[in-house]
Design a protein around this motif. Structure first.
Motif, PDB file in Angstrom:
ATOM      1  N   PHE A  46     -13.811   1.884   8.604  1.00  0.00           N
ATOM      2  CA  PHE A  46     -12.642   1.788   9.470  1.00  0.00           C
ATOM      3  C   PHE A  46     -12.896   2.202  10.916  1.00  0.00           C
ATOM      4  N   LEU A  47     -13.313   3.447  11.132  1.00  0.00           N
ATOM      5  CA  LEU A  47     -13.410   3.959  12.498  1.00  0.00           C
ATOM      6  C   LEU A  47     -14.406   3.177  13.370  1.00  0.00           C
ATOM      7  N   PRO A  48     -15.614   2.851  12.875  1.00  0.00           N
ATOM      8  CA  PRO A  48     -16.516   2.057  13.725  1.00  0.00           C
ATOM      9  C   PRO A  48     -15.935   0.694  14.082  1.00  0.00           C
ATOM     10  N   ALA A  49     -15.275   0.051  13.125  1.00  0.00           N
ATOM     11  CA  ALA A  49     -14.697  -1.269  13.390  1.00  0.00           C
ATOM     12  C   ALA A  49     -13.529  -1.169  14.363  1.00  0.00           C
ATOM     13  N   LEU A  50     -12.683  -0.155  14.188  1.00  0.00           N
ATOM     14  CA  LEU A  50     -11.554   0.033  15.093  1.00  0.00           C
ATOM     15  C   LEU A  50     -12.045   0.358  16.495  1.00  0.00           C
ATOM     16  N   ARG A  51     -13.022   1.237  16.600  1.00  0.00           N
ATOM     17  CA  ARG A  51     -13.560   1.615  17.911  1.00  0.00           C
ATOM     18  C   ARG A  51     -14.139   0.394  18.628  1.00  0.00           C
ATOM     19  N   LEU A  52     -14.907  -0.400  17.910  1.00  0.00           N
ATOM     20  CA  LEU A  52     -15.501  -1.591  18.522  1.00  0.00           C
ATOM     21  C   LEU A  52     -14.429  -2.594  18.933  1.00  0.00           C
ATOM     22  N   ALA A  56       0.840  -1.202   0.000  1.00  0.00           N
ATOM     23  CA  ALA A  56       0.000   0.000   0.000  1.00  0.00           C
ATOM     24  C   ALA A  56       0.868   1.243   0.000  1.00  0.00           C
ATOM     25  N   THR A  57       0.450   2.236  -0.758  1.00  0.00           N
ATOM     26  CA  THR A  57       1.121   3.524  -0.789  1.00  0.00           C
ATOM     27  C   THR A  57       0.546   4.414   0.319  1.00  0.00           C
ATOM     28  N   PRO A  58       1.238   5.501   0.655  1.00  0.00           N
ATOM     29  CA  PRO A  58       0.659   6.436   1.643  1.00  0.00           C
ATOM     30  C   PRO A  58      -0.729   6.927   1.263  1.00  0.00           C
ATOM     31  N   ALA A  59      -0.966   7.116  -0.022  1.00  0.00           N
ATOM     32  CA  ALA A  59      -2.298   7.550  -0.467  1.00  0.00           C
ATOM     33  C   ALA A  59      -3.335   6.470  -0.196  1.00  0.00           C
ATOM     34  N   ASP A  60      -2.955   5.199  -0.414  1.00  0.00           N
ATOM     35  CA  ASP A  60      -3.870   4.092  -0.124  1.00  0.00           C
ATOM     36  C   ASP A  60      -4.196   4.039   1.365  1.00  0.00           C
ATOM     37  N   VAL A  61      -3.173   4.240   2.188  1.00  0.00           N
ATOM     38  CA  VAL A  61      -3.382   4.210   3.635  1.00  0.00           C
ATOM     39  C   VAL A  61      -4.323   5.334   4.063  1.00  0.00           C
ATOM     40  N   ALA A  62      -4.101   6.533   3.537  1.00  0.00           N
ATOM     41  CA  ALA A  62      -4.963   7.666   3.893  1.00  0.00           C
ATOM     42  C   ALA A  62      -6.408   7.408   3.467  1.00  0.00           C
ATOM     43  N   ALA A  63      -6.587   6.848   2.270  1.00  0.00           N
ATOM     44  CA  ALA A  63      -7.945   6.560   1.791  1.00  0.00           C
ATOM     45  C   ALA A  63      -8.597   5.467   2.634  1.00  0.00           C
ATOM     46  N   GLY A  64      -7.820   4.478   3.028  1.00  0.00           N
ATOM     47  CA  GLY A  64      -8.364   3.396   3.839  1.00  0.00           C
ATOM     48  C   GLY A  64      -8.789   3.870   5.217  1.00  0.00           C
ATOM     49  N   LEU A  65      -7.962   4.733   5.832  1.00  0.00           N
ATOM     50  CA  LEU A  65      -8.286   5.234   7.162  1.00  0.00           C
ATOM     51  C   LEU A  65      -9.511   6.154   7.137  1.00  0.00           C
ATOM     52  N   ALA A  66      -9.793   6.734   5.968  1.00  0.00           N
ATOM     53  CA  ALA A  66     -10.961   7.610   5.849  1.00  0.00           C
ATOM     54  C   ALA A  66     -12.216   6.851   5.441  1.00  0.00           C
ATOM     55  N   HIS A  67     -12.104   5.558   5.176  1.00  0.00           N
ATOM     56  CA  HIS A  67     -13.252   4.764   4.724  1.00  0.00           C
ATOM     57  C   HIS A  67     -14.274   4.625   5.863  1.00  0.00           C
ATOM     58  N   PRO A  68     -15.564   4.637   5.529  1.00  0.00           N
ATOM     59  CA  PRO A  68     -16.604   4.535   6.567  1.00  0.00           C
ATOM     60  C   PRO A  68     -16.531   3.258   7.405  1.00  0.00           C
TER      61      PRO A  68
END
Length: 266
Positions: free
Chosen positions: A50-56, A36-48
């Motif tokens: 990610f945050l709910p799954a990480l929080r849970l 993954a490139t830095p751009a891929d990582v940034a896009a992945g972390l902004a995906h809907p």
């Protein structure tokens, strides 16, 4: 004279085999790091997803760790200090989830807490339902993580000198005070390692959670389950989510190793 070449050949063969195993373990990690490139990582972390799954994942794994520590510490102390013949049987029961496939554990949990399971009618009588809830996520994590903590904690407690506890008792300390002021400080490094391994196992739990808690977005979808969901449509997104879990594991491993390396250098 004849034996020396054979020993040298065996040593070289052993080195080659060791290098092959290290390469087998390292190559998938290296492949993931370069996928993954830095751009891929940034896009992945902004995906809907990610945050709910990480929080849970963080919430449930911390709760699971608390359950493992609170319930597992007394059990580990008993296993380390008892001479009861039942201790070996209890150890087998505690260690069994380690050797059972996660899918088997998920089915077992369903047949325990499900509507038609062993405890199903009792739970239904009080209006409670466990499967496919966050409680189910925590239970799945506890059943796979608790054995790691109990094993490590019991081994740590076995290193506590019984004479130290005896001296504390002769000085007026109660059994509980001797445990808290003597046993826990001595066993603390092993307890920390066990708790860390248990937390990492809970954070990465997949199979039992999928079968027992389901893969419901925002409700029971942990980060490993989000990886499974992403694989169906977006491999790059799954790679980014995997990198997050891999980074958590690497940081945890570094935190556990650094104190040991510092002591060796000292």
């Amino acid at each position: 004279m004849i034996l020396r070449p054979l020993l040298d050949a065996g040593h070289h063969l052993g080195s080659v085999l060791a290098v092959l195993l290290v390469a087998l373990l390292a190559l998938p990690v290296l492949a993931l790091l370069t996928a993954a490139t830095p751009a891929d990582v940034a896009a992945g972390l902004a995906h809907p997803l990610f945050l709910p799954a990480l929080r849970l994942s963080l919430q449930t794994s911390v709760i699971s760790l608390g359950v493992c520590v609170v319930l597992g510490t007394p059990l580990a102390w008993w296993l380390a200090t008892t001479s009861s013949r039942w201790a070996r049987l209890v150890e087998v029961v505690v260690e069994l989830p380690v050797v059972l496939p996660p899918a088997v554990l998920g089915v077992a949990l369903l047949h325990t807490f499900g509507r038609h399971g062993v405890l199903g009618p009792m739970l239904a009588a009080v209006g409670a339902s466990v499967p496919f809830t966050r409680t189910a996520v925590v239970l799945a994590q506890v059943i796979v993580a608790a054995p790691l903590f109990v094993q490590a904690a019991a081994n740590a407690f076995r290193k506590v000198d019984p004479d130290m506890l005896l001296v504390a008792r002769t000085l007026g300390a109660s059994p509980a005070e001797a445990f808290v002021r003597i046993a826990l400080p001595v066993a603390r490094p092993g307890l920390v390692v066990g708790a860390s391994l248990a937390w990492a196992r809970a954070l990465g739990e997949f199979g039992a959670t999928l079968l027992f808690a389901g893969n419901l977005g925002g409700r029971t979808q942990t980060l490993p389950l989000a990886i499974f969901t992403a694989l169906e449509s977006d491999l790059q997104l799954a790679v980014v989510f995997s990198l997050v879990l891999a980074s958590a594991g690497a940081l945890l491993l570094a935190a556990l190793r650094l104190p040991t390396l510092s002591r060796r250098r000292a």
